[in-house]
Every structure is written in structure tokens, then in C-alpha cells.
Write a protein that holds these residues in place. Structure first.
Motif, mmCIF file in Angstrom:
data_model
loop_
_atom_site.group_PDB
_atom_site.id
_atom_site.type_symbol
_atom_site.label_atom_id
_atom_site.label_comp_id
_atom_site.label_asym_id
_atom_site.label_seq_id
_atom_site.Cartn_x
_atom_site.Cartn_y
_atom_site.Cartn_z
ATOM 1 N N PRO A 276 0.848 -1.205 0.000
ATOM 2 C CA PRO A 276 0.000 0.000 0.000
ATOM 3 C C PRO A 276 0.874 1.241 0.000
ATOM 4 C CG PRO A 276 -0.431 -1.444 1.901
ATOM 5 C CD PRO A 276 0.861 -1.855 1.292
ATOM 6 N N HIS A 277 0.917 1.964 -1.093
ATOM 7 C CA HIS A 277 1.764 3.154 -1.157
ATOM 8 C C HIS A 277 1.125 4.191 -2.063
ATOM 9 C CE1 HIS A 277 3.099 1.787 -5.138
ATOM 10 N NE2 HIS A 277 3.276 0.605 -4.599
ATOM 11 N N ALA A 278 1.637 5.411 -1.973
ATOM 12 C CA ALA A 278 1.055 6.511 -2.739
ATOM 13 C C ALA A 278 1.175 6.264 -4.227
ATOM 14 C CB ALA A 278 1.745 7.820 -2.358
ATOM 15 N N ASN A 279 0.128 6.624 -4.956
ATOM 16 C CA ASN A 279 0.114 6.489 -6.406
ATOM 17 C C ASN A 279 -0.368 7.808 -6.979
ATOM 18 O OD1 ASN A 279 -1.087 5.864 -9.106
ATOM 19 N ND2 ASN A 279 -0.316 3.835 -8.606
ATOM 20 N N GLU A 280 0.498 8.470 -7.759
ATOM 21 C CA GLU A 280 0.198 9.834 -8.207
ATOM 22 C C GLU A 280 -0.220 9.906 -9.672
ATOM 23 O OE1 GLU A 280 0.039 12.168 -6.113
ATOM 24 O OE2 GLU A 280 1.016 11.249 -4.399
ATOM 25 N N ILE A 281 -0.693 8.798 -10.209
ATOM 26 C CA ILE A 281 -1.039 8.822 -11.634
ATOM 27 C C ILE A 281 -2.530 8.569 -11.846
ATOM 28 C CG2 ILE A 281 1.241 8.315 -12.567
ATOM 29 C CD1 ILE A 281 0.635 5.400 -12.516
ATOM 30 N N ASN A 282 -3.325 9.051 -10.910
ATOM 31 C CA ASN A 282 -4.786 9.051 -11.033
ATOM 32 C C ASN A 282 -5.388 7.657 -11.169
ATOM 33 O OD1 ASN A 282 -4.958 11.892 -10.922
ATOM 34 N ND2 ASN A 282 -4.377 12.026 -13.071
ATOM 35 N N GLU A 283 -4.765 6.679 -10.528
ATOM 36 C CA GLU A 283 -5.381 5.367 -10.447
ATOM 37 C C GLU A 283 -6.226 5.301 -9.179
ATOM 38 O OE1 GLU A 283 -2.567 2.192 -10.971
ATOM 39 O OE2 GLU A 283 -1.606 3.182 -12.665
ATOM 40 N N HIS A 284 -7.046 4.285 -9.068
ATOM 41 C CA HIS A 284 -7.995 4.166 -7.962
ATOM 42 C C HIS A 284 -7.461 3.210 -6.901
ATOM 43 C CE1 HIS A 284 -10.375 5.518 -11.419
ATOM 44 N NE2 HIS A 284 -11.231 6.032 -10.543
ATOM 45 N N TYR A 285 -7.261 3.748 -5.696
ATOM 46 C CA TYR A 285 -6.814 2.893 -4.604
ATOM 47 C C TYR A 285 -7.840 1.782 -4.350
ATOM 48 C CZ TYR A 285 -3.459 6.580 -3.419
ATOM 49 O OH TYR A 285 -2.445 7.505 -3.448
ATOM 50 N N SER B 198 -10.855 -16.004 13.670
ATOM 51 C CA SER B 198 -11.890 -14.971 13.772
ATOM 52 C C SER B 198 -11.487 -13.671 13.076
ATOM 53 C CB SER B 198 -12.204 -14.690 15.240
ATOM 54 O OG SER B 198 -11.065 -14.153 15.898
ATOM 55 N N LEU B 199 -10.190 -13.491 12.808
ATOM 56 C CA LEU B 199 -9.739 -12.291 12.113
ATOM 57 C C LEU B 199 -10.226 -12.284 10.666
ATOM 58 C CD1 LEU B 199 -6.056 -11.876 13.352
ATOM 59 C CD2 LEU B 199 -7.867 -10.183 13.587
ATOM 60 N N LYS B 200 -10.763 -11.153 10.238
ATOM 61 C CA LYS B 200 -11.204 -11.037 8.844
ATOM 62 C C LYS B 200 -10.003 -11.135 7.915
ATOM 63 C CE LYS B 200 -13.112 -7.089 9.722
ATOM 64 N NZ LYS B 200 -13.793 -5.780 9.593
ATOM 65 N N ARG B 201 -10.143 -11.943 6.885
ATOM 66 C CA ARG B 201 -9.089 -12.077 5.876
ATOM 67 C C ARG B 201 -9.658 -11.623 4.537
ATOM 68 N NH1 ARG B 201 -7.651 -15.334 9.910
ATOM 69 N NH2 ARG B 201 -5.446 -15.897 10.146
ATOM 70 N N ILE B 202 -9.068 -10.557 3.999
ATOM 71 C CA ILE B 202 -9.614 -9.918 2.796
ATOM 72 C C ILE B 202 -8.567 -9.916 1.691
ATOM 73 C CG2 ILE B 202 -10.726 -7.850 1.870
ATOM 74 C CD1 ILE B 202 -12.278 -9.089 4.165
ATOM 75 N N GLN B 203 -8.982 -10.324 0.496
ATOM 76 C CA GLN B 203 -8.111 -10.227 -0.680
ATOM 77 C C GLN B 203 -8.108 -8.773 -1.156
ATOM 78 O OE1 GLN B 203 -6.687 -13.265 -0.405
ATOM 79 N NE2 GLN B 203 -6.937 -13.826 -2.543
ATOM 80 N N VAL B 204 -6.917 -8.187 -1.292
ATOM 81 C CA VAL B 204 -6.827 -6.781 -1.691
ATOM 82 C C VAL B 204 -5.822 -6.619 -2.828
ATOM 83 C CG1 VAL B 204 -7.409 -5.973 0.637
ATOM 84 C CG2 VAL B 204 -5.011 -6.220 -0.008
ATOM 85 N N GLY B 205 -5.908 -5.475 -3.494
ATOM 86 C CA GLY B 205 -4.920 -5.096 -4.501
ATOM 87 C C GLY B 205 -4.281 -3.785 -4.101
ATOM 88 N N VAL B 206 -3.577 -3.176 -5.057
ATOM 89 C CA VAL B 206 -2.991 -1.856 -4.807
ATOM 90 C C VAL B 206 -3.890 -0.789 -5.419
ATOM 91 C CG1 VAL B 206 -0.992 -0.372 -5.155
ATOM 92 C CG2 VAL B 206 -0.670 -2.792 -4.679
ATOM 93 N N THR B 207 -4.070 -0.858 -6.730
ATOM 94 C CA THR B 207 -5.067 -0.009 -7.384
ATOM 95 C C THR B 207 -5.922 -0.894 -8.284
ATOM 96 O OG1 THR B 207 -3.695 0.499 -9.324
ATOM 97 C CG2 THR B 207 -3.470 1.956 -7.399
ATOM 98 N N CYS B 208 -7.120 -0.433 -8.593
ATOM 99 C CA CYS B 208 -8.025 -1.214 -9.438
ATOM 100 C C CYS B 208 -7.393 -1.518 -10.785
ATOM 101 C CB CYS B 208 -9.335 -0.449 -9.634
ATOM 102 S SG CYS B 208 -10.294 -0.240 -8.123
#
Length: 492
Positions: A357-366, A442-452
Motif C-alpha cells: 500500500p503506497h502513494a500512487n500519483e497517476i490518477n489510479e484508484h486505490y 476470527s480475524l477477517k481475511r480480505i483479498q486486496v490489490g494496490v489499485t483497481c
């Protein structure tokens, strides 16, 4: 013009002329009668030859004398000349990273063309992304934090020494009145709580310090925790004998790098004073010893201190790497306006290496599955004072997982505005050693990406854009495979 600059430019020009003529230092020494070591010192910018020596080199290299002594560089070396003349190397805090300015000069002189290309690229990137001097300074401090795992023993010890000197009980929550007494009685401060309210232009400022009269002006919009932090920073400036400092909080602009670095030192001192290391380590050991995770246990830890959630999360980035050896972690701070679908990542820290998870400055969607964004969505719809949550974020594209804690609160200075802070700890062998609930189901486990645009998760119900970057890479891979097949077919 500085003599050092003149020496460096002459040295760079001499080396370029010599290499263009395919002469080694030994060859030029033999040709001119000047010693190889002397010529080497000239090329490194450590010595400047006398006029008779310049005339000799001019004759040997068949270059006019005036061209030899001119400070004008050809296009290949011009960017280096601009860097040297602008004194940028003086502004870079090289000493923080154990680098001597002469080391960089050696690198430049050994490969001027490549370094010039690199510098030109950096300048262009900076222009395209509007990378200001302030941004450069802040990036330097962030790199300094990351290089030291964001833990500074000298500041931790300074806090303990201060507490002993002023009989501050670090086992009890601090309040603003206790620190205000020290500022007024010991350091001669005057506190003004009314002036800032009469200036609407200063709505976003929490405090202004007037050094001539030692007057500290505070806004009325802050709670006791924020006031305590401001007082603790002012104590830090005085106790650490810092004179090169900023006078507003939050900052308006930085005049030089020392102000940026000292702002960080004062903030670190304040955080360590309000959230003492020994107490937080004890709290975390109890939390990590439990077989199952309950978000209320972490919420009670935040409540143990007269501090904002952001201060507690920032303090975690000091303590977790040093006292628990959990060094692969990230800190993020997002801001969000109610009713919008825009999320701004305005502060980040990555220890060990750049985490996903890091900053993205090229107008992509987190990724909307990030906990940082989910708590912001929740607080902007239900208006709770504090939304806190935890999850395990799995990054399938990178085969990495993080235990993430995130808090969202209202922005006290903006209407219908909110901010979230998050800490993510990489789940690795050390995490399993230190955290008893690491395997808890019991911890929620979620599949995530960086940007769409870069996410390969196909069944995402909160996707904001098509995975165009992924599709482009897949298309390129297919083309590459077909080309390789044809190459193989017609090579037999």
C-alpha cells in the motif's frame, strides 16, 4: 563564486577532455610531465592548477586556454554544473546517511555522462510531479526515519531525563495543564487562547509561536490531547535546545532542511513523552499474548493515553520495530470529504522496504478493500466520533499478507471531512513468534490489490475501474510468447 565550485568544474572538464582523447591519467602524466597523483587531485576537484600548469595542459590536450578555464560546460555536463552551482548538494542532508559530499563528487567525476542522464531524469520527474523543495525535504526525513527503523534512542533517553528532572510521572496519562505549567514557569511562555479565533484565514492552524515575546497562540478548535501534543513539542524545542525551528503548527513552509529535521525531532520527543515506551511495550505484550484478537482491547490501549489515535499509531512505528523486531510495516494517513469518492494519501512510512500500500500519483484508484478506506466510508455515513477496525489484508499478486489496524476520526478543522490512520504489520515468521492470535480464524481475511487498474481479483464488488494495466501486461505477454514460438520455429 565559491572556489570549490570552480575546482570541481575545471576537474570535470579536464577529465572529459582527457577521456575524449582516449588518454589515461598515466598517459596525460607522461605527456605533460605532471604527476599522475596531482592530475587525479585536479580531476576530483581537490586542487586547481596554477596558470602555467593550465597552459601546459592546454598545449598537451590541444584545447584553447580560454576554453580550459571557462566555467561554461558542454551539454553533456551542463546539468551537473547546474546542480553544483545551485548548491543542491549542500542542501541534501548527506551526513544523516553517512555520506560525504566528496563521495558524490567522486561518483559524478567517474561517470559524468551516466550521472548527468540520471540527474536530468530526476529533474524532469520533479517538474512533472510538481515536486517542491518542501517535498524533497520531507522525503529526505522519511528516508532518514526508514533507514533507522524510525527509532531514535537518543530522543527516548532525552524524554526519560526530562521526566526525571521535572518529576513527570510517565506511568500516568499526561494532561495539558501539567505541561503548560512547565512552559510558563520554566521557559517563560505566555499562552494566548483568543487571538487566532479572530482570524478566519488561520482556521487550519493549531498554534503560532512568537519567539520575541515567547507567546504561544492556540486555536480554540483543539481538544486537550492536541493541546498536550503542542505543549510537548514546545518543551522539546526548549529542552533539546533547538533554535532552527518552525513557528506554526501545522507548518506553512520550510526555509531550510534543519527546520524539517528539527520538526521531526520535536514531534518524536512529544510522542515519546505522551506515550512512554515502557508503558506501550507493556500494553502491546498483553495484547499480543492473547489467543484471539478483540478490537476493544486495542481501543483500550489508545484510551490509556491522552493522545490522538494518529499519535498512538505513529508511536507504534517506533516501538514495534525496536521492541518486537516487527520491522516490515507501513503507516498510512488518508483524508476524505463526505459525499465524494476521492481518497487522498497524504502521509506514509515504510520500514524495511516499500510495502504494497503506497502513494500512487497517476490518477489510479486505490483498492476500496483497504481498511484505511473502509473505515473512512463508515465514519462518513454514520458520524461516529471514532471508527476502529482490523483485518488481515492478503495481496494475492505478491503472495504477501499484513495485519492491519485502522482508525478514522473527523477532521476538527474542516466540515464533513475525515481522516484515517493505519498501521500494517507483515505476517511473517517473526509475527507468528510475537503474536499469539496470528493464526486465529476470527480475524477477517480480505483479498486486496494496490489499485483497481493493477488488480487481478476478478470477483471484486467494489471495483472502481477496469484492470487496464493487468490486461496490457497480459497482452504483451501473449505477443512475447508468439514471438518466441516463431523464433524457435525458424531457428531449426
Amino acid at each position: 563564486m565559491e572556489q570549490d565550485y570552480i575546482k570541481l568544474i575545471f576537474g570535470l572538464k579536464l577529465k572529459q577532455i582527457r577521456t575524449d582523447k582516449e588518454l589515461s591519467l598515466f598517459g596525460l602524466s607522461k605527456l605533460s610531465g605532471l604527476s599522475k597523483s596531482y592530475l587525479n587531485e585536479i580531476e576530483k576537484g581537490k586542487k586547481y592548477p596554477k596558470p602555467d600548469k593550465i597552459a601546459l595542459l592546454s598545449e598537451c590536450l590541444e584545447v584553447p586556454y580560454d576554453e580550459m578555464v571557462s566555467l561554461k560546460l558542454d551539454k553533456n555536463l551542463a546539468p551537473i554544473g547546474e546542480i553544483l552551482q545551485s548548491k543542491l548538494l549542500k542542501e541534501i542532508p548527506l551526513e544523516l546517511f553517512g555520506i560525504q559530499e566528496s563521495t558524490l563528487i567522486d561518483i559524478i567525476s567517474n561517470a559524468p555522462a551516466k550521472v548527468t542522464a540520471f540527474i536530468s531524469t530526476i529533474i524532469e520527474i520533479a517538474k512533472n510531479y510538481n515536486f517542491s523543495k518542501e517535498s524533497f525535504y520531507l522525503a529526505s526525513v522519511r528516508s532518514f526515519q526508514e533507514a533507522n527503523n524510525n527509532y531514535f534512542e537518543n530522543l527516548e533517553q532525552a524524554v526519560l531525563a526530562f521526566a526525571k528532572t521535572y518529576h513527570v510521572d510517565l506511568t500516568q496519562p499526561l494532561n495539558s495543564s501539567e505541561l503548560e505549567d512547565i512552559l510558563v514557569e520554566e521557559y517563560g511562555y505566555s499562552i494566548n487562547n483568543t487571538e487566532l479565533a479572530s482570524h478566519t484565514e488561520l482556521d487550519n492552524l493549531r498554534s503560532i509561536f512568537v519567539p520575541k515575546t515567547k507567546t504561544l497562540l492556540l486555536t480554540k478548535h483543539i481538544d486537550d490531547a492536541q493541546k498536550t501534543f503542542i505543549y510537548a513539542k514546545e518543551i522539546a524545542y526548549n529542552y533539546l535546545k533547538i533554535t532552527e525551528r518552525l513557528y506554526t503548527f501545522s507548518w506553512i513552509k520550510f526555509e531550510n532542511f534543519d527546520q524539517v529535521l528539527n520538526n521531526f525531532y520535536a514531534s518524536y520527543f512529544a510522542g515519546a513523552l505522551i506515550i512512554p515506551r515502557a508503558q506501550l511495550v507493556s500494553d502491546l505484550k498483553i495484547l499480543f499474548s492473547k489467543k484471539s484478537f478483540n478490537i476493544l482491547d486495542f481501543e483500550s490501549i489508545i484510551g490509556n493515553y491522552n493522545a490522538s489515535p494518529e499519535s498512538v499509531y505513529q508511536r507504534l512505528t517506533n516501538i514495534l520495530p525496536n521492541d518486537f523486531n516487527l520491522k516490515s510495516l507501513f503507516f498510512l494517513r488518508f483524508s476524505h470529504q463526505k459525499g465524494s469518492d476521492d481518497f487522498q494519501l497524504n502521509k506514509e512510512l515504510h520500514l524495511s522496504k516499500q510495502q504494497s500500500p503506497h502513494a500512487n500519483e497517476i490518477n489510479e484508484h486505490y483498492c476500496r478493500r483497504w481498511l484505511s478506506l473502509k473505515v473512512l466510508k463508515e465514519i462518513s455515513t454514520n458520524n461516529h466520533p471514532h471508527v476502529l477496525d482490523a483485518q488481515i489484508s492478503n495481496y494475492p499478486d505478491e503472495d504477501k499478507s499484513y495485519f492491519v489496524l485502522s482508525s478514522a476520526t473527523a477532521d476538527p478543522f474542516k466540515s464533513d471531512a475525515y481522516r484515517s490512520v493505519s498501521v500494517g504489520i507483515k505476517i511473517n515468521t517473526q509475527f507468528y513468534r510475537k503474536v499469539a492470535f496470528a493464526d486465529n480464524k476470527s480475524l477477517k481475511r480480505i483479498q486486496v490489490g494496490v489499485t483497481c487498474e493493477r488488480c487481478s481479483i476478478s470477483d471484486c464488488d467494489v471495483r472502481q475501474a477496469q484492470p487496464i494495466i493487468i490486461k496490457s501486461k497480459q497482452k504483451d505477454k501473449k505477443i512475447e510468447d508468439v514471438v518466441n514460438l516463431i523464433q524457435h520455429k525458424y531457428s531449426n
